[in-house]
Scaffold this active site. Sequence first.
Site, mmCIF file in Angstrom:
data_model
loop_
_atom_site.group_PDB
_atom_site.id
_atom_site.type_symbol
_atom_site.label_atom_id
_atom_site.label_comp_id
_atom_site.label_asym_id
_atom_site.label_seq_id
_atom_site.Cartn_x
_atom_site.Cartn_y
_atom_site.Cartn_z
ATOM 1 N N GLY A 1 0.767 -1.236 -0.070
ATOM 2 C CA GLY A 1 -0.764 -0.025 0.287
ATOM 3 C C GLY A 1 0.543 1.815 0.393
ATOM 4 C CB THR B 1 2.515 0.649 6.019
ATOM 5 O OG1 THR B 1 1.427 0.698 6.748
ATOM 6 C CG2 THR B 1 3.736 0.110 7.434
ATOM 7 N NE ARG C 1 -9.213 -5.107 6.951
ATOM 8 C CZ ARG C 1 -8.766 -4.895 5.276
ATOM 9 N NH1 ARG C 1 -6.654 -5.078 4.915
ATOM 10 N NH2 ARG C 1 -8.777 -3.485 4.637
ATOM 11 C CG ASP D 1 4.069 -6.839 7.936
ATOM 12 O OD1 ASP D 1 2.995 -6.768 7.043
ATOM 13 O OD2 ASP D 1 3.517 -7.773 9.174
ATOM 14 C CG ASP E 1 0.459 -2.443 10.624
ATOM 15 O OD1 ASP E 1 1.691 -1.793 10.038
ATOM 16 O OD2 ASP E 1 0.076 -3.646 10.345
ATOM 17 C CG ASP F 1 -2.488 0.089 8.917
ATOM 18 O OD1 ASP F 1 -3.047 1.045 8.911
ATOM 19 O OD2 ASP F 1 -2.447 -0.665 8.162
ATOM 20 N NE ARG G 1 -2.176 -4.165 -1.731
ATOM 21 C CZ ARG G 1 -1.971 -4.276 -0.694
ATOM 22 N NH1 ARG G 1 -1.038 -4.146 0.043
ATOM 23 N NH2 ARG G 1 -2.187 -3.026 0.245
HETATM 24 P P1 ATP Z 1 0.789 -2.699 3.574
HETATM 25 O O1 ATP Z 1 1.415 -2.943 5.145
HETATM 26 O O2 ATP Z 1 0.306 -1.260 2.887
HETATM 27 O O3 ATP Z 1 -0.034 -3.706 3.117
HETATM 28 P P2 ATP Z 1 2.989 -4.982 2.477
HETATM 29 O O4 ATP Z 1 4.466 -4.257 1.881
HETATM 30 O O5 ATP Z 1 2.230 -4.958 3.926
HETATM 31 O O6 ATP Z 1 2.276 -3.508 2.812
HETATM 32 P P3 ATP Z 1 1.852 -6.926 1.008
HETATM 33 O O7 ATP Z 1 0.386 -6.645 -0.381
HETATM 34 O O8 ATP Z 1 1.491 -7.712 1.990
HETATM 35 O O9 ATP Z 1 1.730 -5.456 1.407
HETATM 36 O O10 ATP Z 1 3.147 -7.070 0.537
HETATM 37 C C1 ATP Z 1 3.451 -6.912 -0.690
HETATM 38 C C2 ATP Z 1 4.074 -7.487 -2.229
HETATM 39 O O11 ATP Z 1 4.972 -8.384 -1.605
HETATM 40 C C3 ATP Z 1 2.753 -8.030 -2.054
HETATM 41 O O12 ATP Z 1 2.249 -8.245 -3.866
HETATM 42 C C4 ATP Z 1 4.303 -9.971 -2.958
HETATM 43 O O13 ATP Z 1 4.442 -9.695 -3.457
HETATM 44 C C5 ATP Z 1 5.339 -9.718 -1.250
HETATM 45 N N1 ATP Z 1 5.289 -10.620 -0.853
HETATM 46 C C6 ATP Z 1 4.733 -10.582 0.240
HETATM 47 N N2 ATP Z 1 4.076 -11.588 0.771
HETATM 48 C C7 ATP Z 1 5.321 -12.543 -0.245
HETATM 49 C C8 ATP Z 1 5.673 -13.798 0.394
HETATM 50 N N3 ATP Z 1 5.671 -14.452 1.248
HETATM 51 N N4 ATP Z 1 6.590 -14.222 -0.595
HETATM 52 C C9 ATP Z 1 6.480 -13.765 -1.919
HETATM 53 N N5 ATP Z 1 6.516 -12.250 -2.348
HETATM 54 C C10 ATP Z 1 5.488 -11.487 -0.782
#
Ligand code: ATP
Length: 327
Positions: free
Chosen positions: A15, A130, A176, A107, A134, A132, A76
């Site tokens: 995000g 992010t 969330r 994360d 978190d 959040d 994503r």
């Molecule tokens: P936010 O907190 O804003 O949601 P985020 O980094 O946690 O941000 P995610 O959608 O969970 O957002 O992860 C971003 C991208 O990282 C995913 O779309 C995917 O491409 C990659 N990713 C996440 N988890 C994995 C995993 N276990 N293995 C490989 N790639 C991953």
Amino acid sequence: MTREICRLGVLTSGGDAPGMNAAIRAVVRACVYQGIKPYGIHEGYKGLINSQIELMNARSVANIVHQGGTFLKSARSQVFRTSDGRQRAFENLRSADLDALVVIGGDGSFAGAAIFEEEFGVPVVGVPSTIDNDIFGTDYTIGYDTALNTVVDAVDKIRDTATSHNRLFFVEVMGRDAGFIALNTGIGCGAEEILIPESDQGIDYLIQSLESSGRAGKTSSIILVAEGGWNGSVFELAKALEKRLPDYETRVTVLGHIQRGGRPSCFDRVLASRLGVAAVKTLCEGESSVMVGVRNNAIELTQFTEAISKHNAIDETLLEVANIVSI
Ligand code: ATP
């Protein structure tokens, strides 16, 4: 130990959050400062898989420190979750001769980075961004402070309507799994109640609290609800409450994506600048598979494994403060 880096890639993933641009700018300029060629990777891991990689310079990141969102764009990518996808990403990274990566995101993005480093030996450092807040290993994530200010600004406006009509407003904010936004903005906005995932007290408690507010002379109320702060939708909660307290006229506002947007606050710009510079320094010092964060106002490194698996606890003293100041 030091590491020689000639070319470094930077991407934003997950995000978007206000301050991501300031973080990219800091990474790019820290590279230029250290004689490293910075490459911007568009659309997160998706862009790595599609080879959307562009050489940048100090001027490529001019006039973005104040802008929300991310000019590199975020995404994503489901494909990056597959080993084929990551293999393609690695081949593109090798074709571009990149020696290391900085991943700005949450994360989930760090989970992807950790796997990528483990599979292909590409050194990666993460920058927590992010709204959040978190992520374990940092007191603040980039974008959180701006989001707090956006929520406070919106709820101040809602309060004008609430008091003019004796209404009970439910305002749903992001979070969330974590109630940091709701708890802090709830205190900042003078909310009567704050519903967060970490402390679900149920509808009976809420009704008691509103009844005692009524007895204390309050004619309107604002209840801040984190997305995960109620077992069900906030609209259902408002309906259930109206049934039990028919004298209340309820309204629901879901703030949604406005919380992600807008110009980053000064705090977020400074945080992003510090963390962006620290990320490049960390890679040059030979560290990787870590996230750079700020704890007690000092830069600290946290292993990706820890940043992904652990969670920051809510500050219990803030819950007490919220209860006291809302009587
Ligand atoms: P936010 O907190 O804003 O949601 P985020 O980094 O946690 O941000 P995610 O959608 O969970 O957002 O992860 C971003 C991208 O990282 C995913 O779309 C995917 O491409 C990659 N990713 C996440 N988890 C994995 C995993 N276990 N293995 C490989 N790639 C991953």
